[in-house]
Design a protein around this motif. Sequence first.
Motif, PDB file in Angstrom:
ATOM      1  N   ARG A 262      14.306   2.609  -8.164  1.00 38.70           N
ATOM      2  CA  ARG A 262      14.438   1.147  -8.209  1.00 38.70           C
ATOM      3  C   ARG A 262      13.180   0.459  -7.726  1.00 38.70           C
ATOM      4  O   ARG A 262      12.411   1.033  -6.947  1.00 38.70           O
ATOM      5  CB  ARG A 262      15.558   0.706  -7.267  1.00 38.70           C
ATOM      6  CG  ARG A 262      16.888   0.898  -7.861  1.00 38.70           C
ATOM      7  CD  ARG A 262      17.825   0.041  -7.075  1.00 38.70           C
ATOM      8  NE  ARG A 262      19.188   0.267  -7.490  1.00 38.70           N
ATOM      9  CZ  ARG A 262      20.230  -0.180  -6.821  1.00 38.70           C
ATOM     10  NH1 ARG A 262      20.056  -0.859  -5.706  1.00 38.70           N
ATOM     11  NH2 ARG A 262      21.438   0.037  -7.262  1.00 38.70           N
ATOM     12  N   ARG A 263      13.035  -0.792  -8.124  1.00 34.30           N
ATOM     13  CA  ARG A 263      11.952  -1.607  -7.601  1.00 34.30           C
ATOM     14  C   ARG A 263      12.372  -2.083  -6.207  1.00 34.30           C
ATOM     15  O   ARG A 263      13.491  -2.566  -6.033  1.00 34.30           O
ATOM     16  CB  ARG A 263      11.750  -2.808  -8.527  1.00 34.30           C
ATOM     17  CG  ARG A 263      10.394  -3.351  -8.448  1.00 34.30           C
ATOM     18  CD  ARG A 263      10.015  -4.320  -9.530  1.00 34.30           C
ATOM     19  NE  ARG A 263       8.832  -5.049  -9.073  1.00 34.30           N
ATOM     20  CZ  ARG A 263       7.632  -4.513  -9.013  1.00 34.30           C
ATOM     21  NH1 ARG A 263       7.428  -3.280  -9.404  1.00 34.30           N
ATOM     22  NH2 ARG A 263       6.599  -5.223  -8.544  1.00 34.30           N
ATOM     23  N   VAL A 264      11.511  -1.872  -5.227  1.00 32.88           N
ATOM     24  CA  VAL A 264      11.863  -2.235  -3.849  1.00 32.88           C
ATOM     25  C   VAL A 264      10.784  -3.110  -3.228  1.00 32.88           C
ATOM     26  O   VAL A 264       9.648  -3.161  -3.707  1.00 32.88           O
ATOM     27  CB  VAL A 264      12.045  -0.976  -2.960  1.00 32.88           C
ATOM     28  CG1 VAL A 264      13.236  -0.157  -3.395  1.00 32.88           C
ATOM     29  CG2 VAL A 264      10.785  -0.127  -2.921  1.00 32.88           C
ATOM     30  N   ARG A 265      11.211  -3.755  -2.154  1.00 34.01           N
ATOM     31  CA  ARG A 265      10.290  -4.566  -1.371  1.00 34.01           C
ATOM     32  C   ARG A 265      10.569  -4.160   0.070  1.00 34.01           C
ATOM     33  O   ARG A 265      11.685  -4.361   0.570  1.00 34.01           O
ATOM     34  CB  ARG A 265      10.664  -6.027  -1.621  1.00 34.01           C
ATOM     35  CG  ARG A 265       9.902  -7.022  -0.848  1.00 34.01           C
ATOM     36  CD  ARG A 265      10.561  -8.408  -1.069  1.00 34.01           C
ATOM     37  NE  ARG A 265       9.867  -9.358  -0.242  1.00 34.01           N
ATOM     38  CZ  ARG A 265       8.782  -9.984  -0.636  1.00 34.01           C
ATOM     39  NH1 ARG A 265       8.314  -9.826  -1.848  1.00 34.01           N
ATOM     40  NH2 ARG A 265       8.162 -10.805   0.198  1.00 34.01           N
ATOM     41  N   VAL A 266       9.606  -3.514   0.707  1.00 36.10           N
ATOM     42  CA  VAL A 266       9.838  -3.018   2.067  1.00 36.10           C
ATOM     43  C   VAL A 266       8.967  -3.779   3.056  1.00 36.10           C
ATOM     44  O   VAL A 266       7.745  -3.851   2.899  1.00 36.10           O
ATOM     45  CB  VAL A 266       9.531  -1.500   2.163  1.00 36.10           C
ATOM     46  CG1 VAL A 266       9.781  -1.001   3.581  1.00 36.10           C
ATOM     47  CG2 VAL A 266      10.387  -0.714   1.187  1.00 36.10           C
ATOM     48  N   GLU A 271       3.199  -5.218   7.187  1.00 35.09           N
ATOM     49  CA  GLU A 271       2.952  -5.680   5.809  1.00 35.09           C
ATOM     50  C   GLU A 271       4.208  -5.567   4.951  1.00 35.09           C
ATOM     51  O   GLU A 271       5.228  -5.022   5.371  1.00 35.09           O
ATOM     52  CB  GLU A 271       1.822  -4.855   5.192  1.00 35.09           C
ATOM     53  CG  GLU A 271       2.156  -3.374   5.154  1.00 35.09           C
ATOM     54  CD  GLU A 271       1.069  -2.508   4.524  1.00 35.09           C
ATOM     55  OE1 GLU A 271       0.319  -2.997   3.663  1.00 35.09           O
ATOM     56  OE2 GLU A 271       1.013  -1.323   4.891  1.00 35.09           O
ATOM     57  N   THR A 272       4.096  -6.087   3.730  1.00 31.21           N
ATOM     58  CA  THR A 272       5.177  -5.965   2.759  1.00 31.21           C
ATOM     59  C   THR A 272       4.669  -5.117   1.599  1.00 31.21           C
ATOM     60  O   THR A 272       3.597  -5.398   1.056  1.00 31.21           O
ATOM     61  CB  THR A 272       5.574  -7.362   2.238  1.00 31.21           C
ATOM     62  OG1 THR A 272       5.967  -8.152   3.353  1.00 31.21           O
ATOM     63  CG2 THR A 272       6.727  -7.273   1.251  1.00 31.21           C
ATOM     64  N   ILE A 273       5.420  -4.087   1.257  1.00 34.59           N
ATOM     65  CA  ILE A 273       5.002  -3.211   0.162  1.00 34.59           C
ATOM     66  C   ILE A 273       6.018  -3.349  -0.975  1.00 34.59           C
ATOM     67  O   ILE A 273       7.231  -3.234  -0.762  1.00 34.59           O
ATOM     68  CB  ILE A 273       4.919  -1.740   0.626  1.00 34.59           C
ATOM     69  CG1 ILE A 273       3.928  -1.635   1.791  1.00 34.59           C
ATOM     70  CG2 ILE A 273       4.499  -0.823  -0.513  1.00 34.59           C
ATOM     71  CD1 ILE A 273       3.937  -0.310   2.493  1.00 34.59           C
ATOM     72  N   ARG A 294       0.013   5.217  -4.627  1.00 40.06           N
ATOM     73  CA  ARG A 294       1.263   5.501  -3.916  1.00 40.06           C
ATOM     74  C   ARG A 294       1.121   5.149  -2.449  1.00 40.06           C
ATOM     75  O   ARG A 294       0.084   5.434  -1.848  1.00 40.06           O
ATOM     76  CB  ARG A 294       1.603   6.981  -4.042  1.00 40.06           C
ATOM     77  CG  ARG A 294       2.089   7.292  -5.413  1.00 40.06           C
ATOM     78  CD  ARG A 294       2.725   8.648  -5.509  1.00 40.06           C
ATOM     79  NE  ARG A 294       3.400   8.701  -6.794  1.00 40.06           N
ATOM     80  CZ  ARG A 294       4.291   9.604  -7.142  1.00 40.06           C
ATOM     81  NH1 ARG A 294       4.616  10.560  -6.297  1.00 40.06           N
ATOM     82  NH2 ARG A 294       4.871   9.568  -8.322  1.00 40.06           N
ATOM     83  N   ARG A 295       2.180   4.574  -1.899  1.00 43.25           N
ATOM     84  CA  ARG A 295       2.206   4.274  -0.465  1.00 43.25           C
ATOM     85  C   ARG A 295       3.439   4.948   0.132  1.00 43.25           C
ATOM     86  O   ARG A 295       4.453   5.114  -0.542  1.00 43.25           O
ATOM     87  CB  ARG A 295       2.319   2.753  -0.242  1.00 43.25           C
ATOM     88  CG  ARG A 295       1.177   1.945  -0.818  1.00 43.25           C
ATOM     89  CD  ARG A 295      -0.094   2.125  -0.001  1.00 43.25           C
ATOM     90  NE  ARG A 295       0.142   1.913   1.422  1.00 43.25           N
ATOM     91  CZ  ARG A 295       0.137   0.713   2.016  1.00 43.25           C
ATOM     92  NH1 ARG A 295      -0.112  -0.378   1.315  1.00 43.25           N
ATOM     93  NH2 ARG A 295       0.359   0.601   3.319  1.00 43.25           N
ATOM     94  N   ASP A 301      12.432  -2.616   6.521  1.00 42.74           N
ATOM     95  CA  ASP A 301      13.624  -3.215   5.943  1.00 42.74           C
ATOM     96  C   ASP A 301      13.436  -3.224   4.434  1.00 42.74           C
ATOM     97  O   ASP A 301      12.452  -3.754   3.944  1.00 42.74           O
ATOM     98  CB  ASP A 301      13.747  -4.653   6.469  1.00 42.74           C
ATOM     99  CG  ASP A 301      15.158  -4.965   6.843  1.00 42.74           C
ATOM    100  OD1 ASP A 301      15.948  -4.013   6.998  1.00 42.74           O
ATOM    101  OD2 ASP A 301      15.474  -6.163   6.960  1.00 42.74           O
ATOM    102  N   CYS A 302      14.369  -2.612   3.713  1.00 40.23           N
ATOM    103  CA  CYS A 302      14.179  -2.400   2.282  1.00 40.23           C
ATOM    104  C   CYS A 302      15.110  -3.305   1.482  1.00 40.23           C
ATOM    105  O   CYS A 302      16.305  -3.320   1.727  1.00 40.23           O
ATOM    106  CB  CYS A 302      14.459  -0.931   1.998  1.00 40.23           C
ATOM    107  SG  CYS A 302      14.405  -0.480   0.285  1.00 40.23           S
ATOM    108  N   GLU A 303      14.542  -4.047   0.542  1.00 41.18           N
ATOM    109  CA  GLU A 303      15.383  -4.880  -0.345  1.00 41.18           C
ATOM    110  C   GLU A 303      15.119  -4.510  -1.787  1.00 41.18           C
ATOM    111  O   GLU A 303      14.039  -4.076  -2.139  1.00 41.18           O
ATOM    112  CB  GLU A 303      15.087  -6.375  -0.128  1.00 41.18           C
ATOM    113  CG  GLU A 303      15.631  -6.910   1.192  1.00 41.18           C
ATOM    114  CD  GLU A 303      17.095  -6.593   1.469  1.00 41.18           C
ATOM    115  OE1 GLU A 303      17.891  -6.534   0.508  1.00 41.18           O
ATOM    116  OE2 GLU A 303      17.446  -6.361   2.630  1.00 41.18           O
TER     117      GLU A 303
END
Length: 303
Positions: A262-266, A271-273, A294-295, A301-303
Amino acid sequence: MQETRRAVLDALASGPVSGPEMAADLDISRTAVWKHVEALREAGFDIESREAGYALASSPEFGGLAVEYGLEAPYEIEFHESIPSTNARARERAEAGDRDVVVLADEQTGGRGRLDRAWASPSGGIWCSLLGSPDLPPAHAPIATLAAAVAVVEAVETVGVEAGIKWPNDVLVGEDERKLAGILTEMAGEHDRIDWLIVGIGLNANVDPEALPAGATSLRALVGDVDRRTLTQALLDGLDDRLGAPDSVLEAWTDHSLTLGRRVRVETQSETIVGEAVDVAFPGTLVIETGRGRRTVTAGDCE
Ligand code: BTN
């Protein structure tokens, strides 16, 4: 559970058995047998006295001795009807030098979640904190959190609930991905060994969803009330097995993952990845393909 207490329960479970018979078999006095029977009755075990002797009619729905009896993993269960936080109590026990203890409560009045959030813990839930000292270096502690998420998913499967895991440790159900359980891990250690590890698990079991925050649900809402005693035993035995075999955790976690692919925003501390979650690596690192390489993230916190 103390060995004699367990032996008395075993005898009662396959009863009826008379007091003198138990005394002889267990090599204890009749008074001691009677004291065990009374203590068990006080803890909620229904022990009938028939002509042929005593027999166990039923075990209590929940409670320390009830969960300890039938548990394979070697933990002492410290049960509370109501307590501020099982994690806080487990930390007290840790600091007192105790290990292999599970603090379990029916209700928490000051339950804590990740990132210092409050955790709603009404009566009827399974609120527990396992205190141990697994044979792991501190850097590998995140695997315990993933192990707990796997143990929750596998335990709720036994009551017919199919759940998934959002990295790192949210247990979610249904198409609208409501939160059924959360995990809060705390630890102390030196550079090469864990001194103590507390895995706190909050499982919304026999509670009304109205008593929970928006976006959360409970087993009661999904399948009706469950037998918390056997479910807690399945959860603790499963977690103990996974902690003893940390190499087994990632594959099981991946099988239940809602995050991979899935596409995530952590949001990490710095920072925000954003990108596609492509893998999870030992001891619980999320691998994200960002489009610019790749990171890997170890916490966030993962959304
Ligand atoms: C999260 O934020 O998702 C983690 C929630 C963890 C809650 C559990 S309930 C038992 C234990 N005691 C606490 O105070 N917190 C954990």
